[in-house]
Write a protein that holds these residues in place. Structure first.
Motif, PDB file in Angstrom:
ATOM      1  N   GLY A  48      -9.207 134.114  60.148  1.00 49.56           N
ATOM      2  CA  GLY A  48      -8.924 132.735  59.759  1.00 49.56           C
ATOM      3  C   GLY A  48      -9.758 132.289  58.570  1.00 49.56           C
ATOM      4  N   LEU A  49     -11.032 132.657  58.604  1.00 50.30           N
ATOM      5  CA  LEU A  49     -11.884 132.306  57.458  1.00 50.30           C
ATOM      6  C   LEU A  49     -11.379 132.979  56.190  1.00 50.30           C
ATOM      7  N   MET A  50     -11.099 134.282  56.294  1.00 46.25           N
ATOM      8  CA  MET A  50     -10.703 135.061  55.114  1.00 46.25           C
ATOM      9  C   MET A  50      -9.319 134.679  54.602  1.00 46.25           C
ATOM     10  N   ALA A  51      -8.459 134.199  55.499  1.00 48.16           N
ATOM     11  CA  ALA A  51      -7.071 133.906  55.132  1.00 48.16           C
ATOM     12  C   ALA A  51      -6.936 132.577  54.402  1.00 48.16           C
ATOM     13  N   GLY A  52      -8.036 131.845  54.273  1.00 46.18           N
ATOM     14  CA  GLY A  52      -7.958 130.568  53.573  1.00 46.18           C
ATOM     15  C   GLY A  52      -7.445 129.433  54.439  1.00 46.18           C
ATOM     16  N   VAL A  53      -7.559 129.587  55.756  1.00 48.14           N
ATOM     17  CA  VAL A  53      -7.133 128.515  56.657  1.00 48.14           C
ATOM     18  C   VAL A  53      -7.918 127.239  56.338  1.00 48.14           C
ATOM     19  N   ASN A  54      -7.239 126.098  56.314  1.00 47.73           N
ATOM     20  CA  ASN A  54      -7.888 124.814  56.058  1.00 47.73           C
ATOM     21  C   ASN A  54      -8.145 124.018  57.326  1.00 47.73           C
ATOM     22  N   PHE A  55      -7.309 124.218  58.314  1.00 45.84           N
ATOM     23  CA  PHE A  55      -7.479 123.523  59.591  1.00 45.84           C
ATOM     24  C   PHE A  55      -7.268 124.560  60.680  1.00 45.84           C
ATOM     25  N   MET A  56      -8.333 124.825  61.446  1.00 46.94           N
ATOM     26  CA  MET A  56      -8.211 125.830  62.504  1.00 46.94           C
ATOM     27  C   MET A  56      -8.275 125.140  63.857  1.00 46.94           C
ATOM     28  N   LEU A  57      -7.088 124.944  64.421  1.00 48.09           N
ATOM     29  CA  LEU A  57      -7.011 124.457  65.790  1.00 48.09           C
ATOM     30  C   LEU A  57      -7.381 125.637  66.700  1.00 48.09           C
ATOM     31  N   HIS A  58      -7.746 125.356  67.932  1.00 44.94           N
ATOM     32  CA  HIS A  58      -8.088 126.411  68.901  1.00 44.94           C
ATOM     33  C   HIS A  58      -9.316 127.218  68.472  1.00 44.94           C
ATOM     34  N   SER A  59     -10.193 126.647  67.665  1.00 42.91           N
ATOM     35  CA  SER A  59     -11.283 127.489  67.146  1.00 42.91           C
ATOM     36  C   SER A  59     -12.327 127.812  68.210  1.00 42.91           C
ATOM     37  N   CYS A  60     -12.285 127.160  69.367  1.00 40.83           N
ATOM     38  CA  CYS A  60     -13.162 127.561  70.474  1.00 40.83           C
ATOM     39  C   CYS A  60     -12.524 127.201  71.804  1.00 40.83           C
ATOM     40  N   GLY A  61     -12.813 128.016  72.823  1.00 43.60           N
ATOM     41  CA  GLY A  61     -12.467 127.681  74.195  1.00 43.60           C
ATOM     42  C   GLY A  61     -11.157 128.229  74.728  1.00 43.60           C
ATOM     43  N   TRP A  62     -10.376 128.862  73.860  1.00 40.60           N
ATOM     44  CA  TRP A  62      -9.062 129.400  74.257  1.00 40.60           C
ATOM     45  C   TRP A  62      -9.239 130.629  75.140  1.00 40.60           C
ATOM     46  N   LEU A  63      -8.508 130.695  76.252  1.00 42.77           N
ATOM     47  CA  LEU A  63      -8.539 131.886  77.109  1.00 42.77           C
ATOM     48  C   LEU A  63      -7.135 132.152  77.645  1.00 42.77           C
ATOM     49  N   GLU A  64      -6.877 133.388  78.008  1.00 39.40           N
ATOM     50  CA  GLU A  64      -5.673 133.791  78.754  1.00 39.40           C
ATOM     51  C   GLU A  64      -4.396 133.326  78.043  1.00 39.40           C
TER      52      GLU A  64
END
Lengths: 514, 514
Positions: B370-386
């Protein structure tokens, strides 16, 4: 280019290799990665030039030490360096000029020719962990490594699809005397696997033993004409080249065998705390080391190495998978390519004491970075734990599985007609699904990388099957692999000759444990 | 550019924001990432043009469905599209032309002006997990999420240094009726945190409620003139725009509030199994969705979204952190930049049932990408499971900690005089160490990113302290954070007005649980 077409051996490993090819018991090994994606570059030309200029300043004004090695000092003097005691000051441009005879790419031959690897260019060759005195597994916990452990790791490496290389000291067989263990290690790589391997570097004489064992395995003539080992020569950073490592390098370079010339950097301890400062020192050290290899034998294959970690300033512990180590590695890759040298860096690095989430975050950070940084030879690509003190069995298979993801990523994006899939989009249309469409049927088998370790099952199934975490799944996989191991065929005469060599060498000297 | 200087509010959140600034109880939040590194690009211009041409073919020849939305069909007809039933066929170039009025970057205001974010350009704004019906923690295991869980996640997000955004449905508060939970969720984001947040999209009326609550929090005039919400509008891939999501988009776009227009892709199910085919469909869908937003209100802020996973062809389960998803995301970033639109993708994606090594490998693969791809808004950046079914407390803090590494990497490499560190190399010289040198003393505090969760201690210390794995360490951190939580100051009148609004709205309708 050191690239040469593999030649038929007059005698030696050829027969074994041919039989291995025919054998039904043949664990699939993927071809080394040939990247179809660009390298990631963090430095612009101006920044690269600053670092290159500063590295020359370091060599010319500060210099490097060649310790306990009068012959090396004489070689440097003859080459035009200024030698003062053990300090070697290398005039601007001289080291870079000497590096020009090193090949940009070379083939390291395996006894199974299908598993020979080309190190350099856009390629990435993956080798396992190197050097830990301890091992760990779920059943036995953390303990000193033994030869039995070593052999198990070689077997696992042989059976790992995404591992192209058998490595070297996958763990230290501490139950074998220090002065004899290289013999057992070489024998294990040669007989339990048919992938390429590394030679001993802990004494020049042990490097010589490694060459002689290769002559038995491959044939003398073949070893004379081809590179069959890639060995790890660490630099004592900052800027110190000790006689043991340089002695081993001298043996290998003379025999046209490959060496990784590798600064060993814990940023903040062995190098400045800044990325640019670290890169300056790394470049100066590699320039001196590679130039020295070319003084021994112009054209000897050599790899620009950079072992990079940072430091926890509270505890002094090395830290892994950190952003600063990544930036150094990206930059070092650029510097290596500007020298036209193959590049070694990255690995399954972590500081965790267990193969848990910390280990996996840190490892994934480093593995991804290694692929993107243009690394050509990745030592430690699986099995590393606890800052390199431990070779971990479960982590070995977990990491080795993740290496498959790197293969997938390196493929890049095809836009041929099949990949464009316009007919599929037409066939399915708004509101449909692609599960059964013709394009999916034709392509699904190769479309997605699939883990052999991780769990993709729904929660309920997973729970019924025992709610196993990755560690438990990996533990099962270690057992399955080792229970199904079968040695690759090897000519009985060669095997006997290797065993005799090892037995006679061992008998010729007393045990030493330090 | 939708960028506007933050204005003083005539009334509303201004006082609270100023008090928050002055407050001693102020958890540090890092500024959103401003990348000083390049974007990683996997497609060359020729490949991009193939995909862009094909996407126009999809729109013109196959078309997209706008379901149960006669007004939308009329808007498309008026704009020059060919409408046949619910199918909208968009002539070549029209959608791209309509997209031109969308801003390339916009500010989303937080009630604490210091925490406002600029979404677009080289920036990366990090927001937590969105949507899970379940939660998990070490103590309570896996269970349906409640409002209490939701509030805890908002608190953790508020206290997470590397998280810039409070997110939206961090978990589904399943103990609150479906038609009322958006009110409690908005209230939690508005009162328990002072970071920017997302609005409800599950009904157009709930989007309207979100706008009205923002008018209470920020003041009507401020909301009229500024973007204070970024909300998630998923497209039913392939190529279906349902009335609920489009209805919410219409509300937000009319009010100049931001929407993420996001294809929801499980490769092989909702899109072709090939990367190029998936990118073609993603682009066609985003073009249609963003163009529609501009039909509602030219200039409305909007984000090019791409939720991307692949599929396990054996089980049909979605898989995460896979190389194919990474390639799609890299390519989608390139397509978004060619449209001059902010880009949303990646996240702490994993398929694991536990926050174990699998979860961490998959998550690290996706976060780095995500960082390398040039993402500007990263939803789900923490806490996602299963696969997104579970919001995990321990993983939330583990992932949130790793986001710090992204900040470090994004800094890139300085080559100013201090960073060059030539004096340090001179001072230390061959064989020395840098631990005490002047340059290290001056720079060590900011030189290295340091985890707040992971363990860097030597084995013996770690063992004495209980040999805790990352899960156990993270569990301790969740408790510590929640025990130390203190709400950011908020004007009592505004708080009371929000509570009254929620109470009155709830009283105005019967409970609905589906």
């Amino acid at each position: 280019m050191a690239e040469r077409a593999p030649r038929r051996r007059a005698r030696g490993g050829g027969g074994a290799a041919r039989r291995a090819e025919r054998s039904a018991i043949n664990f699939e090994t993927a071809k080394y990665i040939e990247r179809n994606i660009p390298n990631f570059e963090v430095l612009d030309d101006a920044a690269l030039e600053v670092i290159e200029t500063n590295a020359e300043t370091v060599l010319a004004e500060i210099g490097v030490n060649f310790v306990d090695n009068p012959a090396a000092l004489q070689r440097w003097r003859d080459a035009g360096a200024e030698v003062d005691g053990e300090r070697v000051r290398i005039p601007r441009g001289l080291a870079r000029e000497l590096c020009k005879t090193a090949p940009s790419s070379f083939t390291q031959h395996a006894r199974n020719p299908e598993k020979s690897v080309v190190i350099g260019g856009k390629n990435l060759v993956l080798a396992p962990v190197y050097g830990p005195p301890f091992v760990r597994d779920a059943k036995g916990g953390r303990r000193y490594a033994t030869l039995d452990d070593f052999q198990k790791f070689v077997k696992l490496g042989y059976m790992s699809k995404w591992l192209h290389h058998s490595g070297g000291t996958v763990c230290e067989p501490t139950d074998v005397p220090v002065n004899k263990r290289h013999l057992d290690m070489m024998l294990a790589h040669m007989t339990l696997s048919d992938k390429p391997f590394m030679g001993s570097v802990t004494e020049p004489s042990r490097a010589q033993d490694s060459v002689e064992m290769c002559e038995i395995l491959f044939g003398k003539e073949f070893v004379r004409d081809n590179t069959v080992m890639t060995s790890l020569i660490n630099i004592n950073s900052p800027m110190t080249f000790d006689d043991v490592m340089m002695g081993a390098l001298e043996v290998y370079a003379k025999h046209n065998q490959a060496c990784i010339v590798s600064p060993f950097i814990v940023g903040g301890a062995m190098a400045p705390v800044s990325v640019a400062g670290t890169l300056t020192q790394v470049l100066a050290e590699v320039l001196a080391g590679v130039a020295y290899s070319q003084l021994i034998r112009p054209g000897a294959p050599v790899i620009f190495g950079a072992f990079v970690s940072s430091i926890d300033m509270n505890s002094g512990a090395p830290t892994f998978g950190t952003p600063e180590a990544s930036l150094v590695t990206y930059g070092a890759g650029q510097l290596a390519r500007r020298l036209n040298l193959p590049f070694r860096s990255a690995g399954s690095f972590c500081g965790s004491k267990l193969p848990d989430a910390q280990a996996a975050y840190e490892t994934a950070n480093s593995l991804n970075m290694g692929l993107m940084a243009g690394v050509n030879f990745m030592l430690h690509s699986c099995g590393w734990l606890e800052g390199g003190l431990v070779a971990d069995f479960e982590k070995f298979v977990m990491d080795a599985d993740q290496l498959g993801a790197l293969h997938g990523l390196a493929k890049g994006v095809s836009v041929d007609e099949n990949a464009q899939a316009l007919d599929a989009i037409r066939e399915v249309g708004p509101g449909g699904h692609y599960l059964g469409c013709a394009h999916t049927q034709q392509n699904f088998k190769t479309a997605f990388w699939k883990s052999e370790v991780l769990d993709y099952k729904p929660f309920e199934t997973w729970e019924e099957e025992g709610a196993r975490d990755t560690y438990a799944l990996a533990s099962g996989r270690v057992d399955t692999l080792l229970n199904n191991y079968q040695a690759p065929p090897l000519d009985a005469e060669i095997k006997a000759a290797l065993e005799t060599y090892v037995a006679e060498k061992k008998a010729s000297m007393p045990d030493a444990f330090s």
